[in-house]
Scaffold this motif. Structure first.
Motif, PDB file in Angstrom:
ATOM      1  N   VAL A   1     -14.497   1.414   3.773  1.00 44.51           N
ATOM      2  CA  VAL A   1     -13.519   0.325   3.779  1.00 44.51           C
ATOM      3  C   VAL A   1     -12.812   0.343   5.130  1.00 44.51           C
ATOM      4  O   VAL A   1     -12.209   1.352   5.512  1.00 44.51           O
ATOM      5  CB  VAL A   1     -12.468   0.471   2.660  1.00 44.51           C
ATOM      6  N   ARG A   2     -12.899  -0.761   5.846  1.00 43.85           N
ATOM      7  CA  ARG A   2     -12.190  -0.893   7.111  1.00 43.85           C
ATOM      8  C   ARG A   2     -10.834  -1.511   6.825  1.00 43.85           C
ATOM      9  O   ARG A   2     -10.740  -2.607   6.276  1.00 43.85           O
ATOM     10  CB  ARG A   2     -12.988  -1.768   8.078  1.00 43.85           C
ATOM     11  N   VAL A   3      -9.768  -0.787   7.195  1.00 48.85           N
ATOM     12  CA  VAL A   3      -8.408  -1.193   6.865  1.00 48.85           C
ATOM     13  C   VAL A   3      -7.659  -1.580   8.133  1.00 48.85           C
ATOM     14  O   VAL A   3      -7.643  -0.832   9.119  1.00 48.85           O
ATOM     15  CB  VAL A   3      -7.657  -0.056   6.136  1.00 48.85           C
TER      16      VAL A   3
ATOM     17  N   GLY B   1       7.161  16.559  -2.487  1.00 53.56           N
ATOM     18  CA  GLY B   1       7.321  17.937  -2.033  1.00 53.56           C
ATOM     19  C   GLY B   1       6.228  18.843  -2.552  1.00 53.56           C
ATOM     20  O   GLY B   1       5.760  19.747  -1.841  1.00 53.56           O
ATOM     21  N   ALA B   2       5.792  18.629  -3.785  1.00 55.99           N
ATOM     22  CA  ALA B   2       4.738  19.460  -4.360  1.00 55.99           C
ATOM     23  C   ALA B   2       3.416  19.264  -3.636  1.00 55.99           C
ATOM     24  O   ALA B   2       2.593  20.181  -3.565  1.00 55.99           O
ATOM     25  CB  ALA B   2       4.568  19.128  -5.846  1.00 55.99           C
ATOM     26  N   GLY B   3       3.206  18.063  -3.079  1.00 57.26           N
ATOM     27  CA  GLY B   3       1.948  17.773  -2.397  1.00 57.26           C
ATOM     28  C   GLY B   3       1.737  18.594  -1.141  1.00 57.26           C
ATOM     29  O   GLY B   3       0.605  18.897  -0.770  1.00 57.26           O
ATOM     30  N   GLY B   4       2.831  18.934  -0.452  1.00 56.76           N
ATOM     31  CA  GLY B   4       2.712  19.772   0.731  1.00 56.76           C
ATOM     32  C   GLY B   4       2.359  19.020   1.996  1.00 56.76           C
ATOM     33  O   GLY B   4       2.302  17.783   2.026  1.00 56.76           O
ATOM     34  N   ASP B   5       2.098  19.794   3.049  1.00 56.22           N
ATOM     35  CA  ASP B   5       1.908  19.236   4.388  1.00 56.22           C
ATOM     36  C   ASP B   5       0.496  18.719   4.668  1.00 56.22           C
ATOM     37  O   ASP B   5       0.258  18.132   5.723  1.00 56.22           O
ATOM     38  CB  ASP B   5       2.254  20.296   5.444  1.00 56.22           C
ATOM     39  N   GLY B   6      -0.428  18.921   3.742  1.00 57.29           N
ATOM     40  CA  GLY B   6      -1.798  18.489   4.009  1.00 57.29           C
ATOM     41  C   GLY B   6      -2.019  17.008   3.794  1.00 57.29           C
ATOM     42  O   GLY B   6      -3.098  16.491   4.123  1.00 57.29           O
ATOM     43  N   ILE B   7      -1.002  16.308   3.272  1.00 53.17           N
ATOM     44  CA  ILE B   7      -1.126  14.873   2.993  1.00 53.17           C
ATOM     45  C   ILE B   7      -0.446  14.092   4.105  1.00 53.17           C
ATOM     46  O   ILE B   7       0.714  14.336   4.432  1.00 53.17           O
ATOM     47  CB  ILE B   7      -0.489  14.544   1.628  1.00 53.17           C
ATOM     48  N   GLU B   8      -1.164  13.145   4.689  1.00 53.59           N
ATOM     49  CA  GLU B   8      -0.623  12.333   5.778  1.00 53.59           C
ATOM     50  C   GLU B   8       0.160  11.152   5.214  1.00 53.59           C
ATOM     51  O   GLU B   8      -0.325  10.430   4.337  1.00 53.59           O
ATOM     52  CB  GLU B   8      -1.761  11.817   6.656  1.00 53.59           C
ATOM     53  N   TYR B   9       1.390  10.944   5.729  1.00 50.14           N
ATOM     54  CA  TYR B   9       2.208   9.797   5.330  1.00 50.14           C
ATOM     55  C   TYR B   9       2.397   8.859   6.513  1.00 50.14           C
ATOM     56  O   TYR B   9       2.731   9.297   7.618  1.00 50.14           O
ATOM     57  CB  TYR B   9       3.575  10.260   4.809  1.00 50.14           C
ATOM     58  N   LEU B  10       2.193   7.571   6.267  1.00 49.46           N
ATOM     59  CA  LEU B  10       2.436   6.529   7.256  1.00 49.46           C
ATOM     60  C   LEU B  10       3.538   5.626   6.719  1.00 49.46           C
ATOM     61  O   LEU B  10       3.283   4.733   5.892  1.00 49.46           O
ATOM     62  CB  LEU B  10       1.170   5.708   7.504  1.00 49.46           C
ATOM     63  N   PHE B  11       4.785   5.860   7.124  1.00 45.91           N
ATOM     64  CA  PHE B  11       5.900   5.044   6.667  1.00 45.91           C
ATOM     65  C   PHE B  11       6.083   3.818   7.566  1.00 45.91           C
ATOM     66  O   PHE B  11       5.572   3.759   8.680  1.00 45.91           O
ATOM     67  CB  PHE B  11       7.188   5.867   6.644  1.00 45.91           C
ATOM     68  N   ASP B  12       6.804   2.849   7.050  1.00 46.66           N
ATOM     69  CA  ASP B  12       7.113   1.625   7.783  1.00 46.66           C
ATOM     70  C   ASP B  12       5.841   0.883   8.199  1.00 46.66           C
ATOM     71  O   ASP B  12       5.752   0.328   9.284  1.00 46.66           O
ATOM     72  CB  ASP B  12       7.971   1.951   9.018  1.00 46.66           C
ATOM     73  N   ASP B  13       4.863   0.876   7.288  1.00 45.57           N
ATOM     74  CA  ASP B  13       3.608   0.183   7.563  1.00 45.57           C
ATOM     75  C   ASP B  13       2.980  -0.207   6.225  1.00 45.57           C
ATOM     76  O   ASP B  13       3.409   0.248   5.162  1.00 45.57           O
ATOM     77  CB  ASP B  13       2.662   1.074   8.365  1.00 45.57           C
ATOM     78  N   SER B  14       1.986  -1.045   6.266  1.00 41.99           N
ATOM     79  CA  SER B  14       1.304  -1.480   5.048  1.00 41.99           C
ATOM     80  C   SER B  14      -0.056  -2.035   5.427  1.00 41.99           C
ATOM     81  O   SER B  14      -0.379  -2.208   6.611  1.00 41.99           O
ATOM     82  CB  SER B  14       2.132  -2.542   4.307  1.00 41.99           C
ATOM     83  N   ILE B  15      -0.850  -2.328   4.418  1.00 42.82           N
ATOM     84  CA  ILE B  15      -2.208  -2.829   4.633  1.00 42.82           C
ATOM     85  C   ILE B  15      -2.161  -4.346   4.801  1.00 42.82           C
ATOM     86  O   ILE B  15      -1.700  -5.067   3.920  1.00 42.82           O
ATOM     87  CB  ILE B  15      -3.114  -2.448   3.455  1.00 42.82           C
ATOM     88  N   ALA B  16      -2.658  -4.811   5.934  1.00 45.62           N
ATOM     89  CA  ALA B  16      -2.696  -6.252   6.204  1.00 45.62           C
ATOM     90  C   ALA B  16      -4.033  -6.868   5.818  1.00 45.62           C
ATOM     91  O   ALA B  16      -4.104  -8.054   5.484  1.00 45.62           O
ATOM     92  CB  ALA B  16      -2.420  -6.510   7.684  1.00 45.62           C
ATOM     93  N   GLY B  17      -5.090  -6.082   5.882  1.00 41.33           N
ATOM     94  CA  GLY B  17      -6.413  -6.605   5.554  1.00 41.33           C
ATOM     95  C   GLY B  17      -7.375  -5.475   5.261  1.00 41.33           C
ATOM     96  O   GLY B  17      -7.180  -4.334   5.688  1.00 41.33           O
ATOM     97  N   MET B  18      -8.425  -5.789   4.511  1.00 36.43           N
ATOM     98  CA  MET B  18      -9.461  -4.812   4.181  1.00 36.43           C
ATOM     99  C   MET B  18     -10.823  -5.486   4.212  1.00 36.43           C
ATOM    100  O   MET B  18     -10.963  -6.627   3.778  1.00 36.43           O
ATOM    101  CB  MET B  18      -9.239  -4.218   2.780  1.00 36.43           C
ATOM    102  N   GLU B  19     -11.796  -4.751   4.709  1.00 37.83           N
ATOM    103  CA  GLU B  19     -13.184  -5.204   4.668  1.00 37.83           C
ATOM    104  C   GLU B  19     -14.018  -4.028   4.179  1.00 37.83           C
ATOM    105  O   GLU B  19     -14.020  -2.966   4.805  1.00 37.83           O
ATOM    106  CB  GLU B  19     -13.663  -5.635   6.063  1.00 37.83           C
ATOM    107  N   GLN B  20     -14.693  -4.206   3.052  1.00 35.32           N
ATOM    108  CA  GLN B  20     -15.492  -3.098   2.534  1.00 35.32           C
ATOM    109  C   GLN B  20     -16.967  -3.461   2.478  1.00 35.32           C
ATOM    110  O   GLN B  20     -17.339  -4.631   2.331  1.00 35.32           O
ATOM    111  CB  GLN B  20     -14.994  -2.656   1.156  1.00 35.32           C
TER     112      GLN B  20
END
Length: 390
Positions: free
Chosen positions: A139-141, A115-134
Motif C-alpha cells: 500500500v502506497r500511502v 506506554g506499555a507499547g514501548g519505544d519500538g513503535i513509531e509515532y507520527l503526530f500532527d499528520d494523517s493519511i491523505a491518499g492510498m494506492e494498493q
C-alpha cells in the motif's frame, strides 16, 4: 513472516493496543495521528469482560485500577436542587460498583496503552493519511504532511469518522447509522463539590439531560450533556465554537445546575461533541486495508462497550495476523469471523439501551433503574464471548 510493515491510523486506544500486540509478534509498526500529541479528555470508559483479560495480558490492568474513577455512587437531582434518587450500589456510567469492571478516563487508559507499547513503535503526530494506492504487493500511502511511504498493511483505527474507511471503502454515509441523539463531554472545575460522586440532572422532554462526575481526586468534573435529534443536525464538525453554541441553544431553558455547567464550556481544553451513531459494514477489510474498533463497527456510547470492543478487536486482529504468518487475507477473514457475533450483540445492546432511555423520558420515569437494566444487558454480551489464546 510476511507483511510485517504495518501502518495504523489513530492513537486513541484501539490503534496503540493493536500496535502493542503486533510489536510483540515481530511486526514493524507505525502509528499516524492527526492531533499534535495524545488527545486529552473524553468520556469515562469501561473495561469489561474479555477486555479485562486483554488488559491484564498487556500488563496495564493493575495500573488502570489505580487510575479508576473510584466513584462511591450516584444521585438524581431535580431542577430545584432536590435529590430525588440516590444509590451507592451503582452508577449510570459504570454500572455495578461491586463488579470487577474498571471505569477509567479515556485519556488515562490511552496513556497506559501507549506506554506499555514501548519505544519500538513509531509515532507520527500532527499528520494523517491523505491518499492510498494498493496493489497485490503493498500500500502506497500519501500523508498530508507531504511524505510518501509504502507499507504492507494499513489499519484504520481512526474512529467513527474514519479517514481510512472513506479512502478505502467509500463515503461515510454508506455505513453510518444516526441513532437520533448527540452527546457532548468536557472537563470542568469541580464547581459542584462532588466527592467521588456522579450526579444526573434530568431535563423534561429530553431523554439524555446532563450528568457530572468527579474525577482525579475530586479535582475535576467530567460533564456530559446530550439531546435527542431524530434527524441529523447541521453543524461544522471542525468548528468547536459552533458545536458549543448548538449545545447551549438546546439547553437554553434548563434550570438548576445546568446553566453553570454550560458556562464551563468556554474554558474547557477538551470539549468533544458528536452524534450518537453506529457503523455497519458487510466487511471490515478490503485488500491490504482493514478497520478496527469504532472505524469498522462503532456501537455508540450507549453500548458501554466501545473500549472493550477496541481492546478485544486489537487482540484478535494481531493474533490472527500472527497465526497466519502474516497472510493478511486469511487473517482478516478470521478476525471478522471471530468477532462478528460479539460486535453485532454489542450494537443491538446499544439500540435497546437507547429505546429504554427514551421510554423512561416519555413516561417521566427518570433514570433510577437505568444503570441496573443496562448492566444486565452488558453482562449477557460479555459473558457470551471467550477470549482465544494465540
Amino acid at each position: 513472516m510476511r507483511n510485517t510493515n504495518v501502518l495504523i491510523s489513530g492513537a486513541s486506544i484501539a490503534g496503540p493496543a493493536l500496535a502493542y500486540w503486533l510489536d510483540r509478534y515481530g511486526f514493524a509498526v507505525t502509528i499516524v495521528e492527526r492531533a499534535p500529541a495524545m488527545r486529552p479528555g473524553g468520556q469515562a470508559i469501561d473495561v469489561r469482560g474479555p477486555a479485562l483479560d486483554v488488559a491484564d495480558r498487556m500488563g496495564v490492568l493493575d495500573a488502570a485500577r489505580e487510575l479508576a474513577t473510584d466513584l462511591r455512587g450516584m444521585s438524581i437531582v431535580g431542577p430545584d436542587g432536590e435529590e430525588v434518587f440516590s444509590t451507592t450500589e451503582r452508577t449510570a456510567s459504570g454500572g455495578d460498583l461491586a463488579s470487577p469492571d474498571v471505569e477509567v478516563l479515556r485519556d488515562d487508559l490511552a496513556e497506559l496503552v501507549v506506554g506499555a507499547g514501548g519505544d519500538g513503535i513509531e509515532y507520527l503526530f500532527d499528520d494523517s493519511i491523505a491518499g492510498m494506492e494498493q496493489d497485490d504487493e503493498a500500500v502506497r500511502v500519501i500523508f498530508h504532511g507531504g511524505a510518501t511511504r509504502t507499507f504492507d498493511l494499513v489499519i484504520g483505527a481512526d474512529g467513527l469518522h474514519s479517514g481510512v474507511r472513506r479512502l478505502a471503502f467509500g463515503p461515510e454515509g454508506a455505513f453510518l447509522r444516526h441513532l437520533g441523539a448527540y452527546l457532548a463531554v468536557w472537563t470542568a472545575p469541580n464547581l459542584l463539590g462532588l466527592d467521588r460522586w456522579q450526579t444526573i440532572f434530568p431535563v423534561p422532554g429530553n431523554a439524555w439531560g446532563a450528568m457530572a462526575m468527579s474525577v482525579r481526586g475530586n479535582g475535576e468534573l467530567r460533564v456530559y450533556m446530550g439531546f435527542d435529534a431524530p434527524e441529523p443536525v447541521p453543524y461544522d464538525p471542525r468548528d468547536v465554537q459552533d458545536q458549543k453554541r448548538l449545545l447551549a441553544s438546546r439547553f437554553a431553558d434548563a434550570a438548576g445546575a445546568i446553566p453553570g455547567l454550560l458556562e464551563t464550556m468556554d474554558d474547557a481544553p477538551d470539549f468533544h461533541f458528536d452524534a450518537m451513531a453506529q457503523i455497519h459494514m458487510d466487511s471490515w477489510s478490503k485488500g491490504r486495508v482493514a478497520l478496527l474498533g469504532d472505524a469498522g463497527y462503532c456501537g455508540s456510547p450507549s453500548s458501554g462497550q466501545g473500549t472493550s470492543m477496541a481492546l478485544v478487536g486489537a487482540y484478535v486482529l494481531a493474533g490472527e495476523l500472527k497465526a497466519s504468518d502474516g497472510d493478511h487475507r486469511a487473517a482478516f477473514a478470521a478476525y471478522e469471523a471471530e468477532l462478528r457475533d460479539f460486535v453485532t450483540a454489542n450494537q443491538e445492546l446499544a439500540l435497546a439501551n437507547m429505546d429504554r432511555n427514551r421510554d423512561r423520558a416519555s413516561a417521566e420515569m427518570g433514570m433510577a433503574d437505568a444503570g441496573e437494566e443496562r448492566m444486565d444487558g452488558v453482562a449477557a454480551v460479555t459473558n457470551s464471548y471467550k477470549l482465544r489464546d494465540y
